[in-house]
Design a protein around this motif. Structure first.
Motif, PDB file in Angstrom:
ATOM      1  N   ARG A 257     -12.928  -4.199  -8.895  1.00  0.00           N
ATOM      2  CA  ARG A 257     -11.913  -2.859  -9.197  1.00  0.00           C
ATOM      3  C   ARG A 257     -12.957  -1.764  -9.218  1.00  0.00           C
ATOM      4  O   ARG A 257     -13.922  -1.756  -9.570  1.00  0.00           O
ATOM      5  N   ILE A 258     -12.950  -1.150  -8.152  1.00  0.00           N
ATOM      6  CA  ILE A 258     -13.867  -0.183  -7.564  1.00  0.00           C
ATOM      7  C   ILE A 258     -13.583   1.252  -8.439  1.00  0.00           C
ATOM      8  O   ILE A 258     -12.684   1.830  -8.280  1.00  0.00           O
ATOM      9  N   MET A 259     -14.586   1.835  -9.100  1.00  0.00           N
ATOM     10  CA  MET A 259     -14.600   2.882  -9.776  1.00  0.00           C
ATOM     11  C   MET A 259     -15.094   4.141  -9.081  1.00  0.00           C
ATOM     12  O   MET A 259     -15.547   4.135  -7.943  1.00  0.00           O
TER      13      MET A 259
ATOM     14  N   LYS B  81      -6.145   6.833  -4.496  1.00  0.00           N
ATOM     15  CA  LYS B  81      -5.932   7.918  -3.415  1.00  0.00           C
ATOM     16  C   LYS B  81      -5.357   9.067  -3.846  1.00  0.00           C
ATOM     17  O   LYS B  81      -5.684  10.173  -3.036  1.00  0.00           O
ATOM     18  N   SER B  82      -5.039   9.194  -4.717  1.00  0.00           N
ATOM     19  CA  SER B  82      -4.416  10.476  -5.150  1.00  0.00           C
ATOM     20  C   SER B  82      -5.187  11.382  -6.421  1.00  0.00           C
ATOM     21  O   SER B  82      -4.678  12.042  -7.056  1.00  0.00           O
ATOM     22  N   ASN B  83      -6.431  10.813  -6.826  1.00  0.00           N
ATOM     23  CA  ASN B  83      -7.014  11.420  -7.932  1.00  0.00           C
ATOM     24  C   ASN B  83      -7.286  12.868  -7.428  1.00  0.00           C
ATOM     25  O   ASN B  83      -7.602  13.136  -6.433  1.00  0.00           O
TER      26      ASN B  83
ATOM     27  N   PHE C  93       0.803  -1.253  -0.072  1.00  0.00           N
ATOM     28  CA  PHE C  93      -0.190   0.087  -0.075  1.00  0.00           C
ATOM     29  C   PHE C  93       1.061   1.185   0.011  1.00  0.00           C
ATOM     30  O   PHE C  93       1.900   1.272   0.794  1.00  0.00           O
ATOM     31  N   LYS C  94       0.606   2.213  -0.790  1.00  0.00           N
ATOM     32  CA  LYS C  94       1.445   3.427  -1.097  1.00  0.00           C
ATOM     33  C   LYS C  94       0.837   4.536  -0.283  1.00  0.00           C
ATOM     34  O   LYS C  94      -0.355   4.815  -0.604  1.00  0.00           O
ATOM     35  N   PRO C  95       1.520   5.145   0.714  1.00  0.00           N
ATOM     36  CA  PRO C  95       0.979   5.927   1.555  1.00  0.00           C
ATOM     37  C   PRO C  95       0.927   7.343   0.705  1.00  0.00           C
ATOM     38  O   PRO C  95       1.745   8.366   1.450  1.00  0.00           O
ATOM     39  N   THR C  96       0.374   7.551  -0.171  1.00  0.00           N
ATOM     40  CA  THR C  96       0.037   8.729  -1.178  1.00  0.00           C
ATOM     41  C   THR C  96      -1.164   9.469  -0.744  1.00  0.00           C
ATOM     42  O   THR C  96      -1.450  10.531  -1.422  1.00  0.00           O
ATOM     43  N   GLY C  97      -1.804   8.664   0.042  1.00  0.00           N
ATOM     44  CA  GLY C  97      -3.296   9.388   0.396  1.00  0.00           C
ATOM     45  C   GLY C  97      -4.058   8.418   1.350  1.00  0.00           C
ATOM     46  O   GLY C  97      -3.415   7.482   1.918  1.00  0.00           O
TER      47      GLY C  97
END
Ligand code: AQP
Length: 322
Positions: free
Chosen positions: A184-186, A197-199, A10-14
């Protein structure tokens, strides 16, 4: 037979969101019984684009806390912070010496993200090599990957196979697996893009720690259509997404027939019933950040012997003096 070893990152970008929960976190938790999984907070990967140090630190701790709150059991599944296991970066460099510039620069994600303009960090180019190091370091058998990570996993396999052929058997070659849940949640505001996370806008994102009122509002504003038919259909991406979320959260399809208003109410309730326990447990755990940090330290300790052994093997294979 030894249990399969898996790595989920998991990337902590958000803030972690419903897509992360249904697509990655729940499958990870479900697999705890039959795999030897590692959960990794990939804080080094979060530095490949412009980042703010205080936010990175806070998000890394928050994500570790949410993983625990959602049911990751650190006794069975070490939770590690990528930067706290220094062998990731050591193996990264060693693998860079076995990877071509052309291979890295061909990666679609690099091309897309670097095309966005602005200064490009060198780490954005070499990020797939760090991902290869993350996987090969821990002798991973299986990596649950979404489509966007397929190319990076293939690069990992290529590097491992080539290294083994050139320098002698060193790495276990991992397989990519589709997560158990096909979810795949849109994005609820733009069902053409995945919830992320970062949209930029984030108007259609449900964060796992969102209060009930925010969840209700976000679902109420979800994009639907004029067709007034509750079904999964390619012409109805917004409704398909809502029905999919409902199915994932409850294990049921919506009762039929039903209006969009009723569907949204069902979806709101279903999401709330899934995230409310996580929110509550997170609030308890967040009161004691030292405890969460201790769990991260123990996770690093648990994986370190294997990581050290891999680095030692790699150094020896490459001809570095021991
Ligand atoms: N919308 C999604 N639906 C299902 N699964 C998802 N995942 C992410 N978004 C969805 C899965 O969550 C895991 C962790 O993802 P990540 O932290 O590596 O980030 P990502 O895949 O790049 O997703 P984001 O949230 O969109 O991050 P940003 O915005 O920073 O790029 C992965 O297993 C991923 O498949």
């Amino acid at each position: 037979m030894a249990p399969t070893r898996r790595l989920t990152g998991f990337k902590p970008t958000g803030h972690l969101h419903l897509g992360n929960l249904l697509g990655a976190l729940r499958p990870l938790i479900a697999a705890q019984d039959h795999t030897e999984s590692i959960a990794m907070i990939a804080d080094l990967h979060a530095m490949t684009m412009d980042h703010e140090p205080g936010r990175l630190r806070a998000l890394a701790l928050e994500q570790a806390t949410v993983l625990l709150a959602a049911g990751v059991d650190p006794a069975r599944t070490p939770i590690i912070l990528q930067s706290q296991v220094a062998e990731h970066t050591e193996l990264h460099y060693l693998l860079e010496c076995a990877t071509g510039f052309g291979e890295a620069s061909r990666m679609i994600q690099f091309k897309e993200k670097s095309a966005a303009g602005g200064p490009i960090r060198l780490s954005l180019l070499t990020y797939p090599v760090l991902m290869a190091a993350d996987i090969l370091l821990h002798d991973i058998d299986e990596v649950p990957v979404g489509e966007d990570q397929n190319q990076h996993l293939e690069l990992t396999r290529t590097i491992a196979n080539r290294f083994n052929a050139r320098y002698g058997p060193t790495f276990r070659v991992p397989e990519g697996v589709r997560p158990e849940s096909a979810a795949r949640i849109m994005d609820l505001a733009d069902p053409a893009v995945k919830m992320g996370k970062s949209n930029a806008a984030g108007a259609g994102r449900i964060a796992l720690l969102d209060p009930p009122e925010v969840i209700r509002r976000t679902v109420a504003r979800a994009v639907t259509d004029e067709l007034a038919q509750v079904r999964r259909h390619p012409d109805q991406p917004g409704v398909t997404n809502l029905v999919g979320i409902l199915a994932e959260c409850t294990g049921q399809q919506p009762s039929d027939p039903v209006s969009y208003g009723a569907l949204k109410r069902e979806v709101t309730d279903a999401i709330e019933s899934v995230v409310a326990p996580i929110r509550a447990r997170h609030a308890e755990l967040a009161d004691d950040p030292a405890h969460v940090r201790e769990i991260l330290a123990k996770g690093a300790e648990a994986v370190r012997p294997r990581a050290r052994a891999t680095v030692r093997r790699t150094r020896a294979a490459l001809g570095l003096l021991q």
